[in-house]
Structure formats: structure tokens, C-alpha cells
Design a protein around this motif. Structure first.
Motif, PDB file in Angstrom:
ATOM      1  N   LYS A  41       8.754 -14.445  36.671  1.00 10.93           N
ATOM      2  CA  LYS A  41       7.965 -14.142  35.483  1.00 10.93           C
ATOM      3  C   LYS A  41       6.849 -13.184  35.892  1.00 10.93           C
ATOM      4  O   LYS A  41       6.312 -13.274  36.994  1.00 10.93           O
ATOM      5  CB  LYS A  41       7.349 -15.426  34.914  1.00 10.93           C
ATOM      6  N   ALA A  42       6.502 -12.242  35.004  1.00 14.83           N
ATOM      7  CA  ALA A  42       5.376 -11.343  35.252  1.00 14.83           C
ATOM      8  C   ALA A  42       4.615 -11.166  33.943  1.00 14.83           C
ATOM      9  O   ALA A  42       5.196 -11.245  32.859  1.00 14.83           O
ATOM     10  CB  ALA A  42       5.845  -9.994  35.778  1.00 14.83           C
ATOM     11  N   THR A  59       7.087 -11.019  30.453  1.00 19.61           N
ATOM     12  CA  THR A  59       8.540 -10.916  30.456  1.00 19.61           C
ATOM     13  C   THR A  59       9.137 -12.120  29.726  1.00 19.61           C
ATOM     14  O   THR A  59       8.600 -13.224  29.776  1.00 19.61           O
ATOM     15  CB  THR A  59       9.071 -10.892  31.900  1.00 19.61           C
ATOM     16  N   ASN A  60      10.255 -11.885  29.051  1.00 19.02           N
ATOM     17  CA  ASN A  60      10.967 -12.950  28.335  1.00 19.02           C
ATOM     18  C   ASN A  60      10.017 -13.825  27.528  1.00 19.02           C
ATOM     19  O   ASN A  60       9.954 -15.043  27.726  1.00 19.02           O
ATOM     20  CB  ASN A  60      11.754 -13.827  29.318  1.00 19.02           C
ATOM     21  N   PRO A  61       9.233 -13.234  26.620  1.00 19.97           N
ATOM     22  CA  PRO A  61       8.259 -14.057  25.884  1.00 19.97           C
ATOM     23  C   PRO A  61       8.940 -15.103  25.017  1.00 19.97           C
ATOM     24  O   PRO A  61       9.918 -14.819  24.322  1.00 19.97           O
ATOM     25  CB  PRO A  61       7.515 -13.025  25.021  1.00 19.97           C
ATOM     26  N   ASP A  62       8.442 -16.321  25.113  1.00 20.03           N
ATOM     27  CA  ASP A  62       8.921 -17.431  24.302  1.00 20.03           C
ATOM     28  C   ASP A  62       7.900 -17.640  23.186  1.00 20.03           C
ATOM     29  O   ASP A  62       6.740 -17.940  23.448  1.00 20.03           O
ATOM     30  CB  ASP A  62       9.051 -18.692  25.176  1.00 20.03           C
ATOM     31  N   ASP A  63       8.332 -17.479  21.925  1.00 17.74           N
ATOM     32  CA  ASP A  63       7.390 -17.537  20.809  1.00 17.74           C
ATOM     33  C   ASP A  63       6.630 -18.857  20.762  1.00 17.74           C
ATOM     34  O   ASP A  63       5.416 -18.873  20.512  1.00 17.74           O
ATOM     35  CB  ASP A  63       8.128 -17.313  19.483  1.00 17.74           C
ATOM     36  N   ALA A  64       7.341 -19.957  21.003  1.00 18.71           N
ATOM     37  CA  ALA A  64       6.681 -21.267  20.950  1.00 18.71           C
ATOM     38  C   ALA A  64       5.645 -21.401  22.060  1.00 18.71           C
ATOM     39  O   ALA A  64       4.532 -21.894  21.838  1.00 18.71           O
ATOM     40  CB  ALA A  64       7.725 -22.376  21.048  1.00 18.71           C
ATOM     41  N   LEU A  65       6.006 -20.933  23.269  1.00 20.74           N
ATOM     42  CA  LEU A  65       5.069 -21.015  24.384  1.00 20.74           C
ATOM     43  C   LEU A  65       3.894 -20.056  24.195  1.00 20.74           C
ATOM     44  O   LEU A  65       2.753 -20.374  24.549  1.00 20.74           O
ATOM     45  CB  LEU A  65       5.785 -20.716  25.703  1.00 20.74           C
ATOM     46  N   GLN A  66       4.175 -18.861  23.626  1.00 15.46           N
ATOM     47  CA  GLN A  66       3.087 -17.922  23.363  1.00 15.46           C
ATOM     48  C   GLN A  66       2.085 -18.517  22.378  1.00 15.46           C
ATOM     49  O   GLN A  66       0.872 -18.385  22.540  1.00 15.46           O
ATOM     50  CB  GLN A  66       3.655 -16.617  22.789  1.00 15.46           C
TER      51      GLN A  66
END
Length: 379
Positions: A41-42, A59-66
Motif C-alpha cells: 500500500k502507498a 492505492t486501491n482506495p476502499d470507500d468504506a475504509l476511506q
């Protein structure tokens, strides 16, 4: 573990600079850095005590985690950020060296953010700061990967000037973008058509009002092959002359220039007023012949004279209604009857309206009121 060659590093730098100029490319730039360091992850992150300081390109943004990052975990991230403020800009550090392995693993940030994304060993550096807020770049490796070594740290230190420049450009361009959007929003609220033209009468910008006017199929002005044109031949010649005059004025401020004209509709009636003037030069556009701005206004009676006169001339509601009756074509006597007042009272109202509108004659007042429109689009 093999380390990247020069071509790979240069490709990453190119992508970083693309991200600096275009916000939508920032996640791609983060992904490029993740691959460059063979990470899990970066992320480029801005953090500070004010929520307006929080930005993340990952990288690979997760909407729930964001959402979790900017929501419930925000205080923990802000607290962690304060712990990093003592690290000099450009100095490469590892998570556990600053925060400690056990305290980090006990934190909600680790349990609810890092562990679910396989972020088991991070290397980072602070890039830039403004007040209490600062930007940093962080790259992680997963549980099954080797930890970062000295060569990884050396590469990140060499890339620091580029990374710093990226976030500085991104921050600057972000401010410019906000200013541009605010200016465009303000122009769209005007009940005027505003357009920017080049010397060939091609449109480079038009606000909503201009778009509506130019889209009218039988209006006095429109677009033909991307160029502005007036539907009446005489108006077209005059429009061309005024645009040429505005271009001359942009080169010679002392040149004589008549700035306005009336554009006629298909039936020959007066439909639009047009005011043409030089546009402010833009060094970025490199246009040798300059630009002109044209302001278009429909010639029509104000749709709500009562509301307009109240706001423009500080009339009372009674005075505004009386003024509206006069503007509609009624005589003083007819207006008095319509308002249910004596002629003496009507004369008193008229005297106060004259005073507030700085007019002296009823014909002068009516002419003023019929053009009294607030310059804002109805919403």
C-alpha cells in the motif's frame, strides 16, 4: 530483493509529475510508488488539527475504509500526526521506530485501518508543512514481505525533492482550481451572458447565461462552426468592428473604442445589448492577437419590478407597488385608483420615489424602473 533500474525510477517520476498537475492522477502516482518499492500500500496524506487539512491519495482506495479514515479514526490519525512533527522534512523513518511496535499494534489505527489492508511495515517521510498541518508519503509492506532495507531508504531520500515538489504543486493548483470554480460559479449566477472570444470569434469560455443565449434557435446571436455570429448581416459587420476595436485597445490603451451595440432579432426588434471589451491577458494561453470579452443582456422589462425596486432603491412595499403600477403604463391618477389611495397621497408617494431613485420626471422614472432588474439568475 532486486531494486528498480533508472528507467523504472524515471517512469515513476513522470507519473508523479502528472499527478501534481492533475488531481485525478494522484492515486495512479501512489500506485506507481507502491510498485516501485514493491509495497502492499502507498499513500500521499495531508494531516493536521483542522479537518480541512485532511487529504489522502492512496492505492486501491476502499470507500468504506476511506470514510472510516476521515470519520471515526480522524482524531487518532491527527494525534499520530502530532507525534511525527518532530521528524525533519525529508528524513526517512519507519513506523515502529517512531511509534513503537506494541503501541502501534494496540492502536485503533492498526487494528481498524492498517491490518485489514495488510500494512505490516511502513517506511515514510514528511514532505511539506504549513502551520500545524503537513504532508507525508508512506509506503507499506505486507505480512509475508521482507521489511524495507537501507537501499529502499536511500531511494526514498533521493526521491524526496520530487515528492516534495509534487505536493507543493498539488496544493498550489488546488487553490487555483478552487478560485477558478468560485469565479465560474459567480459568473453563472449573473443574469448576463459572459463569453471570452479570440480574434477569430471562437469561444474559449462562456457562462451559463451566454450558453442559454447562444443556444436559442431564433435568437439574434449564435454559433456557426464554433464562431460567434449575429443573425442580421448589419449586426454581424458591426460586431466584427467592435471586436477588432477591442483587440486594438488591448494593444493600445489610448485607442478610441466604442464598446456596445444592440443586436436585433429575426423580426428586426431589439433583443440584446452587447458590450465588448478587451479580456485580461493570460500568459499561459500565448495568444498573439489577444482575447475579448462580450457581455450580453436581454432587453426586456424586469419580471418583478416590486422586488427589484425594493432592493435597488430601498423603497417601501407600498412605494414599490405604486412604482410598479407606473412602470406598467398607468397614469398617476390610474395608479392612485389601482392602489386605492387619494391623488394627494399618490403625489406624496411619487415625490418620495423621485427622491430615492434620483429622478425628476415620471417618464424618466418609468424608463429607469423598466430596466431595473437584479443582475442575478433566478434559482
Amino acid at each position: 530483493m532486486a531494486h528498480p533500474d533508472v528507467d523504472t525510477v524515471m517512469t515513476a517520476i513522470d507519473q508523479l509529475l502528472a499527478g501534481a498537475m492533475d488531481e485525478e492522477q494522484m492515486p495512479v502516482a501512489a500506485e506507481t510508488m507502491r510498485r516501485l518499492f514493491n509495497g502492499s500500500k502507498a499513500c500521499f496524506t495531508s494531516i493536521g488539527p483542522d479537518p480541512e487539512d485532511w487529504v489522502a491519495y492512496a492505492t486501491n482506495p476502499d470507500d468504506a475504509l476511506q470514510e472510516h479514515f476521515f470519520g471515526e479514526l480522524a482524531p487518532e490519525f491527527a494525534e499520530m500526526g502530532m507525534a511525527l512533527r518532530g521528524i525533519p522534512l525529508g528524513e526517512v523513518y519507519k513506523d515502529h521506530q517512531v511509534l513503537g511496535v506494541e503501541p502501534l499494534r494496540r492502536s485503533r489505527i492498526w487494528q481498524e485501518w492498517m491490518q485489514p489492508q495488510d500494512m505490516y511495515g511502513g517506511m515514510a517521510c514528511r514532505l511539506a508543512e504549513k502551520g500545524q498541518a503537513f504532508w507525508f508519503f508512506d509506503v507499506q509492506r505486507g505480512r509475508s514481505q521482507d521489511s524495507f532495507d537501507d537501499q529502499d531508504a536511500a531511494l526514498l531520500r533521493k526521491l524526496y525533492p520530487v515528492l516534495r515538489r509534487v505536493v507543493e504543486l498539488r496544493r498550489h493548483i488546488g487553490r487555483v482550481t478552487i478560485q477558478r470554480d468560485e469565479a465560474r460559479g459567480a459568473l453563472d449566477r449573473l443574469a448576463l451572458g459572459i463569453a471570452i472570444l479570440d480574434a477569430e470569434m471562437r469561444i474559449s469560455y462562456a457562462n451559463e447565461g451566454a450558453d442559454e443565449i447562444l443556444a436559442e434557435p431564433d435568437g439574434p446571436i449564435g454559433l456557426r462552426q464554433g464562431r460567434l455570429y449575429a443573425r442580421q448581416p448589419g449586426d454581424q459587420r458591426r460586431l466584427r468592428q467592435l471586436i477588432d476595436g477591442a483587440l486594438r485597445l488591448s494593444r493600445d490603451p489610448l485607442a478610441n473604442h466604442q464598446a456596445s451595440m444592440i443586436l436585433h432579432g429575426g423580426d428586426g426588434g431589439h433583443s440584446l445589448s452587447a458590450c465588448i471589451m478587451p479580456a485580461a491577458p493570460s500568459p499561459a494561453l500565448h495568444r498573439p492577437h489577444g482575447l475579448v470579452m462580450i457581455a450580453l443582456r436581454r432587453l426586456e422589462t424586469a419580471s418583478d419590478i416590486v422586488a427589484c425596486t425594493r432592493q435597488l432603491f430601498d423603497l417601501t412595499d407600498t412605494e414599490a407597488k405604486f412604482a410598479s403600477a407606473l412602470a406598467s403604463g398607468l397614469s398617476l391618477t390610474e395608479a392612485a385608483v389601482a392602489q386605492g389611495v387619494r391623488i394627494s397621497t399618490a403625489r406624496t408617494h411619487l415625490a418620495r420615489i423621485f427622491q430615492k431613485t434620483n429622478t425628476r420626471q415620471q417618464s424618466q422614472l418609468v424608463s429607469l424602473l423598466r430596466s431595473a432588474a437584479l443582475p442575478l439568475q433566478p434559482r
